[in-house]
Design a protein around this motif. Structure first.
Motif, PDB file in Angstrom:
ATOM      1  N   ARG A  10       5.921 128.921  55.818  1.00  0.00           N
ATOM      2  CA  ARG A  10       5.780 130.136  55.019  1.00  0.00           C
ATOM      3  C   ARG A  10       5.802 131.341  55.958  1.00  0.00           C
ATOM      4  NH1 ARG A  10       3.530 131.748  50.061  1.00  0.00           N
ATOM      5  NH2 ARG A  10       2.874 129.613  49.585  1.00  0.00           N
TER       6      ARG A  10
ATOM      7  N   ARG B  29       5.716 135.367  56.568  1.00  0.00           N
ATOM      8  CA  ARG B  29       5.212 136.553  55.890  1.00  0.00           C
ATOM      9  C   ARG B  29       6.362 137.478  55.530  1.00  0.00           C
ATOM     10  NH1 ARG B  29       0.031 139.174  58.821  1.00  0.00           N
ATOM     11  NH2 ARG B  29       0.648 140.787  57.322  1.00  0.00           N
ATOM     12  N   ASP B  30       6.344 137.984  54.290  1.00  0.00           N
ATOM     13  CA  ASP B  30       7.400 138.889  53.842  1.00  0.00           C
ATOM     14  C   ASP B  30       6.896 140.322  53.674  1.00  0.00           C
ATOM     15  OD1 ASP B  30       5.818 138.612  51.619  1.00  0.00           O
ATOM     16  OD2 ASP B  30       7.345 137.610  50.395  1.00  0.00           O
ATOM     17  N   ASP B  31       5.667 140.572  54.177  1.00  0.00           N
ATOM     18  CA  ASP B  31       5.120 141.920  54.058  1.00  0.00           C
ATOM     19  C   ASP B  31       5.222 142.710  55.364  1.00  0.00           C
ATOM     20  OD1 ASP B  31       3.335 140.185  55.311  1.00  0.00           O
ATOM     21  OD2 ASP B  31       1.596 141.387  54.735  1.00  0.00           O
ATOM     22  N   LEU B  32       5.891 142.135  56.371  1.00  0.00           N
ATOM     23  CA  LEU B  32       6.046 142.806  57.661  1.00  0.00           C
ATOM     24  C   LEU B  32       7.432 143.437  57.742  1.00  0.00           C
ATOM     25  CD1 LEU B  32       4.457 140.062  59.947  1.00  0.00           C
ATOM     26  CD2 LEU B  32       3.371 142.122  59.047  1.00  0.00           C
TER      27      LEU B  32
ATOM     28  N   ARG C  33       6.871 140.355  63.095  1.00  0.00           N
ATOM     29  CA  ARG C  33       7.661 139.679  62.069  1.00  0.00           C
ATOM     30  C   ARG C  33       8.496 138.545  62.661  1.00  0.00           C
ATOM     31  NH1 ARG C  33      12.841 142.289  58.989  1.00  0.00           N
ATOM     32  NH2 ARG C  33      13.278 140.555  57.579  1.00  0.00           N
TER      33      ARG C  33
ATOM     34  N   GLN D  56       2.655 136.413  63.655  1.00  0.00           N
ATOM     35  CA  GLN D  56       2.717 137.136  62.383  1.00  0.00           C
ATOM     36  C   GLN D  56       1.353 137.717  62.013  1.00  0.00           C
ATOM     37  OE1 GLN D  56       5.777 135.152  59.441  1.00  0.00           O
ATOM     38  NE2 GLN D  56       4.548 133.567  60.404  1.00  0.00           N
ATOM     39  N   GLU D  57       0.291 137.031  62.414  1.00  0.00           N
ATOM     40  CA  GLU D  57      -1.056 137.523  62.115  1.00  0.00           C
ATOM     41  C   GLU D  57      -1.406 138.749  62.945  1.00  0.00           C
ATOM     42  OE1 GLU D  57      -2.508 136.312  59.453  1.00  0.00           O
ATOM     43  OE2 GLU D  57      -0.645 135.153  59.392  1.00  0.00           O
TER      44      GLU D  57
ATOM     45  N   ARG E 153       9.780 129.312  47.002  1.00  0.00           N
ATOM     46  CA  ARG E 153       9.797 130.621  47.657  1.00  0.00           C
ATOM     47  C   ARG E 153      11.213 131.116  47.905  1.00  0.00           C
ATOM     48  NH1 ARG E 153       5.707 128.181  50.750  1.00  0.00           N
ATOM     49  NH2 ARG E 153       7.080 127.995  52.577  1.00  0.00           N
TER      50      ARG E 153
END
Length: 741
Positions: A188, A190-193, A220, A215-216, A88
């Motif tokens: 891991r 999250r990279d979508d925030l 972020r 994160q859920e 990653r």
């Protein structure tokens, strides 16, 4: 006139200080911005270096020492996770194992020396990392992680092993995370925030799990540093590093102990200068908590009052629970700076609004009464019998038209309002759904903070899960208490950083002439007599009464005539801490016969008690004022600390005192007085005159100078009582205890 050389803190004071050969006190003349490499008067750094941890979190190459792909082995799961993480972040992976040719299809080196390239990070999956440190140094590995346990957390033998590891790492040039750490740094993320992130520092990996799970909920996270036993890299290193990262909006910490108090404060100073909020749970408030923390991490837990004060000095927001840590960090990371400090409470129930207003006001939040014009505007959409002064009761948020949004926009348009809080105690569709939607839409069109408390214990409602949590502009809480605490922290943080001046900028860089005089008076390993202790105070410009030390009744009579009646007489010796209890103080003596009799009585009591005297003090009788105590003690974590509080017997009865860790300036000295429950005594009560607060502040700052300059030589200083006289008349140290290290 008593106190005539101790007036207000003005340029006159500066002139007097310079004229008597002393350095100006910190914060008045010489304070300049500290930069990297600057040292204070005791040779300690004044600016935190920022370790380059980029290659730790984003290595180009990774070695896994002790790698395995054998099913059922603990190292196999860790190796698999590290390979996935390396993919990653774009790092090349090099397994290391003495008996394997490959691991998960990757070529395996037999030892660190056999690595095909210089690696940035080595993860040590071995029971004893110590034998590997020299190999890492030879291979010029930048960073290493040691998971192994059995070190300082286990007791004396483990602590000795950790010290050997620490010494080897220091020689090697490799930076080590751990031992007794885990894989949290390689999770891991999250990279979508989007938006500012929270960086997480924990000394217990499990305690960081709730924050990682945020994160859920759309919050972020950018980094997680599980510092473990901190044989080398410590929380302060990561704190300083995260404070410089542009993506970090707040730093959340779970701390069981501090490896080095000074390093932590230097790193917190970095964050305060950068205006990055730091929120921390620091366990060890109780004796039981402190013991548990020490046994778990092997680090020293400092006296909690000192920890609390030190954190406040540098703007660290201390919270008590992980839920508070989550909510406060998330708010501070994501919210824009406030445009006003006023809070308006908007609710669909008068009872809810009143309850929340009570909690907010008790917490120190300001709930301004809305103007008559604003109230009239609100009554355009809200029935006239409902209260809209603040809190605002709408009687039921409108669901069938545009009025609800109009109400919210009108509240946010008020110039006295910087924060709107809407407590929704439970789902009540369709009203609660429409209210949540209107709040989210309004938040998107304002630069003010909008907070919602969703009180339903279920938490699966669409209004909560989708509407509120789907907004990056609304701060959503589950409890009233967490909302109030987070908003208070938010406003306090921005108020603090907007005028922040680093305490380290106030620190003296060179010793004052007073230091040389003081050193000559110190007696290593001994307590000074009161007479010698007062000479030490006088060397630092702290006023003491006129007095003479005598060794005969006739000399006492002569001294009383020179000092001026009435007088006080005290036994003086190096082992006298509590003279009054032994009857070794006589006050209000007005004649030669009384002085003669007092001398004989004091020396008789001393002989009977077996107390060795260096003489008897004949002292000026000082007019009554407010008795205070100012002192210095040594904290195991932070070094010298300065305390001020109500003096005389009140210090023992009430314990009303405030503490700071030097260096600090005049503003912090005054803030100490503001923390005292008995602060009103200084302003005059029941017709009494206000006392000379400026002179008291001056004494606190001079005592701080003593603490900084004498450092390890001064084990304890206790000025009690310090008589603070009416305004303009100064402050006088009537008694002093000094213990030398």
């Amino acid at each position: 006139m008593l106190g005539s050389t101790h007036g207000t803190l003005t340029t006159d004071l500066r002139a007097r200080v310079v004229a008597c050969g002393e350095q100006p006190r910190p914060g008045t003349v010489h304070g300049t911005a500290a930069t990297e490499g600057d040292l204070d008067v005791s040779g300690r750094p004044l600016y935190a270096p920022v370790p380059d941890l980029d290659r730790f979190f984003r290595p180009e190459s990774l070695a896994v020492v002790g790698a395995s792909d054998a099913e059922g082995r603990p190292n196999t799961g860790i190796t698999r996770q590290l390979i996935a993480w390396a993919e990653r972040v774009g790092a090349r992976v090099h397994p290391v194992h003495p008996t394997r040719d490959s691991v998960f299809g990757l070529p395996c080196a037999a030892s660190v020396a056999g690595l095909p390239e210089q690696v940035d990070l080595a993860v040590l999956l071995v029971g004893d990392p110590l034998p590997l440190i020299d190999e890492l140094a030879e291979a010029k590995v930048k960073f290493a992680v040691a998971f192994a346990s059995g070190f300082a957390e286990t007791g004396e033998e483990g602590a000795a092993a950790q010290e050997r590891l620490r010494a080897a790492v220091r020689r090697s040039g490799t930076r080590l995370l751990g031992p007794n750490t885990n894989l949290n740094a390689f999770e891991r993320f999250r990279d979508d925030l989007e938006g500012p992130a929270i960086a997480l520092i924990t000394q217990s990996g499990h305690q960081g799990r709730p924050l990682f799970a945020m994160q859920e909920l759309g919050v972020r996270l950018s980094h997680w540093a599980p510092t473990g036993n901190e044989a080398d890299l410590e929380c302060a290193d990561f704190l300083a590093y995260f404070a410089e990262r542009p993506e970090v909006g707040a730093i959340a910490c779970y701390l069981e102990g501090l490896k080095d108090g000074r390093s932590f404060l230097l790193a917190a100073d970095r964050a305060a200068r950068a205006r990055v909020p730091v929120v921390a749970v620091k366990v060890g408030r109780t004796e039981t908590g402190a013991r548990t923390a020490a046994s778990h991490t092997g680090k020293l837990t400092g006296a909690d009052q000192v920890v609390d004060a030190a954190m406040r000095q540098y703007g660290v927001i201390r919270v008590d629970g992980l839920d508070e840590l989550q909510d406060t960090s998330a708010l501070l990371a994501r919210a824009r700076p406030p445009v006003a400090e006023g809070v308006v409470v908007y609710s669909i129930s008068g009872g809810t609004g009143a309850h929340f207003a009570d909690l907010a006001t008790a917490a120190g939040l300001t709930l301004p009464t809305l103007s008559e014009a604003k109230q009239a505007e609100l009554h355009t959409w809200i029935p006239p019998y409902l209260n809209v002064a603040n809190p605002v009761d709408n009687g039921g948020h409108p669901v069938g038209d545009w009025r609800g949004r109009k109400i919210i926009d009108a509240l946010l348009d008020d110039p006295s309002v910087g924060v709107l809080i809407c407590p929704i105690t439970g789902p009540f569709p369709p009203m609660s759904d429409r209210l949540a939607r209107d709040l989210v839409e309004a938040a998107e069109h304002t630069d003010k903070l909008v907070c919602v408390v969703w009180g339903s214990p279920v938490g699966t409602e669409a209004a909560y899960r989708e509407t509120l949590l789907g907004s990056s502009r609304v701060a959503t809480f589950r409890t009233f208490g967490n909302c109030v605490g987070a908003v208070r922290a938010y406003l306090s943080h921005h108020r603090f950083t907007s005028s922040y001046r680093s305490p380290f900028d106030e620190a003296p860089r060179v010793p004052s002439p007073s230091f040389r005089k003081a050193q000559a008076l110190m007696r290593p390993g001994h307590q000074l007599s009161e007479h010698a202790a007062k000479q030490l105070l006088r060397a630092y410009g702290i006023r003491v009464p006129r007095e003479q030390l005598v060794t005969s009744a006739a000399a006492a009579v002569r001294a009383a005539g020179q000092v001026g009646y009435p007088v006080v007489m005290k036994a003086s010796g190096t082992r006298l801490a509590h003279k009054t209890e032994l009857g070794l103080v006589k006050v209000g003596l007005t004649s030669a016969s009384q002085v003669r009799d007092a001398y004989r009585e004091l020396t008789d009591i001393a002989r009977y008690e077996g107390v060795e005297l260096d003489g008897v003090l004949v002292c000026q009788m000082v007019a009554r004022g407010v008795e205070m105590v100012v002192g210095v003690t040594h904290d195991a974590l932070f070094g010298p600390t300065v305390t001020v509080g109500l003096g005389g017997v009140l210090v023992e009865v009430l314990g009303d005192a405030a503490v700071r860790v030097p260096p600090f300036g005049e503003e912090q000295a005054r803030a100490m007085l503001g923390e005292l429950r008995g602060r009103a005594l200084l302003d005059g009560i029941r017709g009494g005159p206000p006392v000379d607060v400026d002179a008291l502040v001056e004494v606190v700052l001079r005592v701080q100078r003593m603490a900084l300059e004498l450092g390890g030589e001064l084990a304890e200083l206790d000025i009690n009582p310090l008589m603070v006289l009416p305004r303009g008349q100064g402050a006088v140290a009537l008694d002093a205890l000094v213990v030398c290290s």
